[in-house]
Design an enzyme around this catalytic site. Structure first.
Site, short mmCIF file in Angstrom:
data_model
loop_
_atom_site.label_atom_id
_atom_site.label_comp_id
_atom_site.label_asym_id
_atom_site.label_seq_id
_atom_site.Cartn_x
_atom_site.Cartn_y
_atom_site.Cartn_z
CB SER A 114 -8.10 12.94 8.03
OG SER A 114 -9.36 12.58 8.28
CE LYS A 155 -4.84 9.29 5.66
NZ LYS A 155 -6.14 9.35 5.05
CD GLU A 215 -2.98 13.51 -1.85
OE1 GLU A 215 -3.70 12.64 -1.68
OE2 GLU A 215 -3.10 14.30 -0.81
CG HIS A 268 9.01 -3.11 -14.84
ND1 HIS A 268 8.58 -3.11 -16.08
CD2 HIS A 268 10.56 -3.45 -15.12
CE1 HIS A 268 9.29 -3.56 -17.02
NE2 HIS A 268 10.67 -3.49 -16.55
#
Ligand code: ARG
Length: 460
Positions: free
Chosen positions: A279, A285, A292, A158
């Site tokens: 970024s 970043k 992804e 979970h």
């Protein structure tokens, strides 16, 4: 109006240019050209072997086809849309090269059995390549597992901390998924490797062809028993796309974990510069673009599977032009799966640095050893459910007191239950918690050593 196509004699006027573009598949089925040539060479040899054409004619066709292969490989043969599809393009060029005998190539054959043959030859080779990519991915996972048998990482259910596990155990779970993918593709291969050549347009042919002969030349395991089925079956494509989708499921799950692990919230891994991107606006970043993209590309492979199922549903026997729509999805899935496997293999091999200190701290800062306290009592005769309830209370009071289980004094333990002794501390240390799960397939270190040995056997 466009140039005359092969079937134009039966028509009064030429095809509308927009319809010609709409109908043509050459822009994408050119991908099949070398398989088309190989398939046609086998067909030509069979025509000569059975006496349907002369040996000299057969020889001319085979040599002419080989010349087209050379021309294509050297970039000299680039058919345009007037060819309609790759099959017409090759036949037309062949006739330019060898003269009228080229017009004999299509004896006892249809584009329907031809395209089915080409697609199978293509997929057969691609499956072999994808299985090789899977092997490389597995090899990398196994290497990292071998280096991290004793590295502990929180295990989750979970997405809540559950029980600590060995990092090797975690990675070997993905190894086993990839193993099934490799096996599944081997199984799909069996259904891909059946020859439809000689099924004709739908009903077979009036010529005394030898389907076994072409199947043997093309290394097919067997031939379709029913010509209607042979020209219109795309089960093998559905099977391939479903195996490809399952591979993507596995890669996407691993991607999701890497994305979580690299976040500030987890901090389990650092992405190395070679596999991360920045970024355009936020200078701090470092983004996990590789996992992804893999997670994102999963959607298109699922889409191709869905499209193929829908194409087939409700399709009457035998060939229908709907089947031309099988190709782009197959090609794109092949390319996507290969690219994702390659990228994930590189990411795992050299793009991640596990943060060992952070992982070691993570497995000591929670209650993921609570099951082991209950097991401790149960091993000393307390019924498990009773022990479980007791430990539940301890967790509750410890959370309230801002303590972890390891911080309880021996007096506190003995107040909870007289069966607790000084060895409780060792029993609930993360290392011992992992080591003790020595049941077959568990995370215990002995089990992992066994699992590593079996993984090597699976790879060999
Ligand atoms: N380009 C076609 C396809 O990909 C080849 C078969 C055409 N057959 C036909 N009967 N029109 O399916």
């Amino acid at each position: 109006m466009t140039e005359k196509v092969t079937w134009s004699q039966r028509f009064e006027s030429a095809l509308h240019p927009a319809i010609a573009r709409f109908n043509a598949s050459i822009s994408f089925d050119i991908e099949l050209i070398e398989y088309d040539i190989t398939g046609s060479q086998a067909h030509a040899k069979m025509l000569a072997h059975t006496g349907i054409i002369s040996p000299e004619e057969g020889e001319k066709l085979v040599t002419g086809l080989e010349q087209i292969r050379q021309e294509y490989q050297q970039g000299q043969f680039q058919p345009g849309i007037d060819a309609e599809d790759v099959h017409f393009a090759v036949e037309k060029r062949l006739t330019e090269i060898v003269g009228d005998v080229g017009k004999k190539l299509h004896t006892a054959r249809s584009r329907n059995d031809q395209v089915g043959t080409d697609t199978r030859l293509y997929l057969r080779e691609q499956i072999t390549q994808i299985r090789q990519y899977l092997r490389e991915f597995q090899t990398v996972l196994l290497e990292i597992a071998e280096q991290n048998v004793e590295t502990l990482i929180p295990g989750y259910t979970h997405l809540q901390r559950a029980q600590p596990v060995s990092l090797a155990h975690h990675l070997l779970a993905y190894f086993q998924m990839a193993q099934r993918d490799w096996e599944r593709l081997g199984d799909v291969y069996k259904r891909v490797n059946i020859s439809p050549l000689g099924c004709g347009a739908l009903a077979g042919t009036t010529f005394p062809i030898d389907r076994h002969y072409t199947a043997k030349l093309l290394d097919f395991d067997s031939i379709y028993a029913n010509s209607l089925d042979g020209v219109s079956d795309r089960d093998f494509a559905i099977e391939f796309l479903s195996a490809a989708s399952i591979i993507m499921v596995h890669l996407s799950r691993l991607s999701e974990e890497v994305i979580l692990w690299s976040s500030e919230e987890f901090r389990f891994v650092t992405l190395k510069d070679s596999c991360a991107t920045g970024s355009s606006i936020m200078p701090q970043k470092k983004n996990p673009d590789v996992p992804e993209l893999v997670r994102g590309k999963t959607g298109r492979v699922f889409g191709h599977l869905q499209a193929m199922l829908v194409i087939m549903k409700g399709l009457p026997l035998a060939y229908n032009k709907d089947l031309q729509e099988d190709k782009e999805g197959i090609f794109d899935s092949v390319n996507t799966v290969k690219a994702c496997l390659e990228a994930m293999t590189i990411l795992m091999k050299e793009g991640l640095e596990f943060r060992h200190q952070r992982l070691a701290a993570a497995v000591t800062e929670d209650f993921s050893n609570a099951t082991d306290v209950a097991d401790y009592l149960a091993a000393r005769g307390v019924p498990f459910r009773e022990a479980y309830n007791l430990v539940g209370k301890v967790v509750k009071t410890s959370i309230a007191a801002g303590k972890l289980l390891k911080d309880l004094t021996i007096e506190e333990w003995q107040q909870i239950h007289p069966a607790f002794e000084a060895d409780i501390y060792a029993a609930i240390s993360p290392r011992q918690v992992v080591a003790a799960r020595n049941s077959y397939g568990g995370t215990g270190f002995d089990q992992i050593q066994q699992a590593i040995l079996s993984a090597h056997t699976q790879l060999s």
